[in-house]
Design a protein around this motif. Structure first.
Motif, PDB file in Angstrom:
ATOM      1  N   ARG A  63       0.803  -1.255   0.011  1.00  0.00           N
ATOM      2  CA  ARG A  63      -0.098  -0.134   0.048  1.00  0.00           C
ATOM      3  C   ARG A  63       0.998   1.263  -0.022  1.00  0.00           C
ATOM      4  NH1 ARG A  63      -4.297  -1.373   4.681  1.00  0.00           N
ATOM      5  NH2 ARG A  63      -5.562  -2.880   3.485  1.00  0.00           N
ATOM      6  N   LYS A  64       1.828   1.202   0.798  1.00  0.00           N
ATOM      7  CA  LYS A  64       2.623   2.341   1.001  1.00  0.00           C
ATOM      8  C   LYS A  64       3.500   2.877  -0.350  1.00  0.00           C
ATOM      9  CE  LYS A  64       6.604   4.348   3.580  1.00  0.00           C
ATOM     10  NZ  LYS A  64       7.551   3.924   4.748  1.00  0.00           N
ATOM     11  N   ARG A  76       0.777   3.722  -3.169  1.00  0.00           N
ATOM     12  CA  ARG A  76       0.332   5.274  -3.199  1.00  0.00           C
ATOM     13  C   ARG A  76       1.242   5.940  -3.717  1.00  0.00           C
ATOM     14  NH1 ARG A  76      -2.145   3.697   2.081  1.00  0.00           N
ATOM     15  NH2 ARG A  76      -0.365   4.467   3.166  1.00  0.00           N
ATOM     16  N   LYS A  77       2.536   6.084  -3.525  1.00  0.00           N
ATOM     17  CA  LYS A  77       3.714   6.930  -3.835  1.00  0.00           C
ATOM     18  C   LYS A  77       3.869   6.601  -5.329  1.00  0.00           C
ATOM     19  CE  LYS A  77       8.536   7.790  -2.845  1.00  0.00           C
ATOM     20  NZ  LYS A  77       9.707   7.193  -2.088  1.00  0.00           N
ATOM     21  N   HIS A  97       1.782   5.406  -7.861  1.00  0.00           N
ATOM     22  CA  HIS A  97       0.745   5.466  -9.033  1.00  0.00           C
ATOM     23  C   HIS A  97       0.850   6.240  -9.933  1.00  0.00           C
ATOM     24  CE1 HIS A  97      -3.275   5.387 -10.536  1.00  0.00           C
ATOM     25  NE2 HIS A  97      -3.456   4.298 -10.315  1.00  0.00           N
ATOM     26  N   VAL A 138      -0.311   9.846  -9.079  1.00  0.00           N
ATOM     27  CA  VAL A 138       0.417  10.618  -8.384  1.00  0.00           C
ATOM     28  C   VAL A 138       1.993  10.927  -8.989  1.00  0.00           C
ATOM     29  CG1 VAL A 138       1.470  10.631  -5.946  1.00  0.00           C
ATOM     30  CG2 VAL A 138      -0.794   9.561  -6.250  1.00  0.00           C
ATOM     31  N   ASP A 194      -7.655  -0.224  -1.355  1.00  0.00           N
ATOM     32  CA  ASP A 194      -7.153  -0.077  -0.110  1.00  0.00           C
ATOM     33  C   ASP A 194      -5.985   1.037  -0.058  1.00  0.00           C
ATOM     34  OD1 ASP A 194      -9.096  -1.711   0.988  1.00  0.00           O
ATOM     35  OD2 ASP A 194      -7.669  -3.393   0.933  1.00  0.00           O
ATOM     36  N   ALA A 195      -5.030   0.660  -1.274  1.00  0.00           N
ATOM     37  CA  ALA A 195      -3.815   1.444  -1.241  1.00  0.00           C
ATOM     38  C   ALA A 195      -4.231   2.914  -1.534  1.00  0.00           C
ATOM     39  CB  ALA A 195      -3.008   1.017  -2.488  1.00  0.00           C
ATOM     40  N   PHE A 196      -5.219   3.272  -2.298  1.00  0.00           N
ATOM     41  CA  PHE A 196      -5.510   4.800  -2.622  1.00  0.00           C
ATOM     42  C   PHE A 196      -6.487   5.465  -1.947  1.00  0.00           C
ATOM     43  CE2 PHE A 196      -2.771   3.395  -6.089  1.00  0.00           C
ATOM     44  CZ  PHE A 196      -2.132   4.281  -6.166  1.00  0.00           C
ATOM     45  N   THR A 233      -7.435   4.602   1.694  1.00  0.00           N
ATOM     46  CA  THR A 233      -7.273   4.196   3.010  1.00  0.00           C
ATOM     47  C   THR A 233      -6.230   5.154   3.610  1.00  0.00           C
ATOM     48  OG1 THR A 233      -7.819   1.970   2.491  1.00  0.00           O
ATOM     49  CG2 THR A 233      -6.942   2.567   4.627  1.00  0.00           C
ATOM     50  N   ALA A 281      -4.850   8.703   1.740  1.00  0.00           N
ATOM     51  CA  ALA A 281      -4.287   8.482   0.384  1.00  0.00           C
ATOM     52  C   ALA A 281      -4.799   9.407  -0.484  1.00  0.00           C
ATOM     53  CB  ALA A 281      -4.180   6.974   0.215  1.00  0.00           C
ATOM     54  N   ALA A 282      -3.736   9.568  -1.849  1.00  0.00           N
ATOM     55  CA  ALA A 282      -4.080  10.427  -2.962  1.00  0.00           C
ATOM     56  C   ALA A 282      -5.285   9.869  -3.538  1.00  0.00           C
ATOM     57  CB  ALA A 282      -2.896  10.233  -3.721  1.00  0.00           C
TER      58      ALA A 282
END
Length: 377
Positions: free
Chosen positions: A24-25, A28-29, A31, A34, A92-94, A96, A99-100
């Motif tokens: 997830r971390k 998010r960074k 994608h 982003v 969930d990654a984006f 939760t 997040a972006a």
């Protein structure tokens, strides 16, 4: 063979939850929405492959035995569509933890109301001493029929059938990176997650309506035009009957027929007959504090200032007051009877002023100039 543990930054002993958090971390960074750089896109693809393998117990066990499904001939399809990969993990990654892409969950119908700014006209006496004043204005108030709920009495809301109460809908899109899951506010419920069965007929489901309110405002002594008074919670009620904003009242002091204000001092002009200015006198004078006697000194000249201490404006947030400055305006008679003219000639002769020698001086600034000097001082 690809090192998927290194890609996610975890050890071989990492738990499923630790692997998921690491993915997830990084997702998010990296994608594309982003980080649009080509390097990030490539790394995002590798991170997705790593999680596809390590996030699936069977694939992870095979990988630990030396089988890499993404190696040439490994048998896994390119992208993120391999068996065991859950699209909900991208969600969930984006969506939760802020997040972006926006936070998950439905919108609240209850929102904070806006602040409001209104003018308040007051008299000079209220500015000097303070006081209470009523203010009537149009604003948003809680609906008296539904009490902010938005539903007609006896009805309610039901969970949105389109988003299932989530307030968002998901859509899978294909890109050069594979399949990507996006989330948008549900158009059926406008992101609220529920739908009002029968909107309140008075507020149309908004939970508030326009109405006229009258409140009493305490005006502190010493305010001036432009001063703003903040009244917490007296602004507009928010949608859904949400908390009201603040009300800011901007003071406007009306002009007084006699007194002019300059800072904390008051100024006015007093017309005196020539005889009173020459001989002196005591005259009654109506101030904002009531009637006062003013002593006119003998020989008072036009523009002389008589100061009445402590009869000016109260200094804001103190008990001290400015002064009242009375500017003498000596009036010369323009019409005289024969007897009065004869007496005045006798007076001039007695003073040796029957044939005055001209004495020229620069133009006198007069009352206005003296007022400016007094105000500057």
């Amino acid at each position: 063979m690809n090192d998927y543990y290194a890609e996610l930054g975890v050890t071989r002993e990492a738990s499923v939850e630790e692997i998921k958090r690491a993915y997830r971390k990084k997702a998010r960074k990296l994608h594309p929405d982003v980080n649009p750089s080509p390097e990030a896109a490539e790394e995002f693809k590798r991170v997705g492959q790593a999680y596809d393998v390590l996030g699936d117990p069977q694939k992870k066990a095979a990988y630990d035995q030396g089988v890499d499904p993404y190696a040439p001939g490994g048998g896994a399809g390119a992208g993120f569509g391999g068996a065991g990969f859950s699209f909900s993990d991208i969600m969930d990654a984006f969506f939760t933890g802020g997040a972006a892409g926006g936070g998950g969950g439905p919108r609240s119908r209850v929102q904070h109301g806006q602040d409001a700014l209104l003018p308040l006209d007051i008299q000079l006496a209220t500015a000097v001493f303070g006081g209470e004043q009523e203010l009537t204005f149009d604003t948003a108030v809680v609906c008296s029929t539904c009490h902010g709920d938005g539903s007609r009495p006896g009805t309610g809301k039901h969970t949105c059938d389109v988003c299932g109460g989530a307030g968002q809908t998901q859509q899978v899109q294909r890109s050069f990176l594979g399949q990507v899951l996006t989330s948008r506010p549900c158009t059926a419920c406008q992101g609220y997650g529920d739908i009002i069965d029968s909107p309140c007929f008075e507020c149309d489901g908004n939970g508030r309506k326009r109405d006229t309110r009258t409140i009493t405002i305490k005006v502190p002594a010493g305010v001036d035009t432009g001063t703003r008074i903040q009244l917490r919670g007296e602004g507009e009620v928010g949608p859904g009957g949400g908390p009201a904003g603040d009300l800011y009242v901007e003071v406007r002091v009306e002009k007084h027929p006699m007194f002019q204000r300059q800072g904390d001092d008051l100024h006015c002009s007093l017309e005196l007959p020539m005889s009173a200015a020459a001989l002196g006198a005591t005259v009654p004078f109506e101030t904002l504090d009531g009637s006062r006697d003013i002593d006119i000194k003998a020989g008072t000249q036009p523009g002389d200032v008589i100061t009445l201490k402590g009869l000016g404006v109260t200094r804001l947030r103190t008990d001290n007051r400015g002064d009242l400055l009375v500017h003498a305006n000596v009036r010369t008679p323009s019409k005289l009877t024969a007897e009065q003219a004869d007496l005045l000639r006798q007076f001039a002769e007695s003073r040796g002023e029957d044939s005055p020698a001209p004495k020229f001086q620069p133009v006198n600034q007069g009352l206005l100039g003296k007022l400016r000097q007094a105000w500057k001082g």
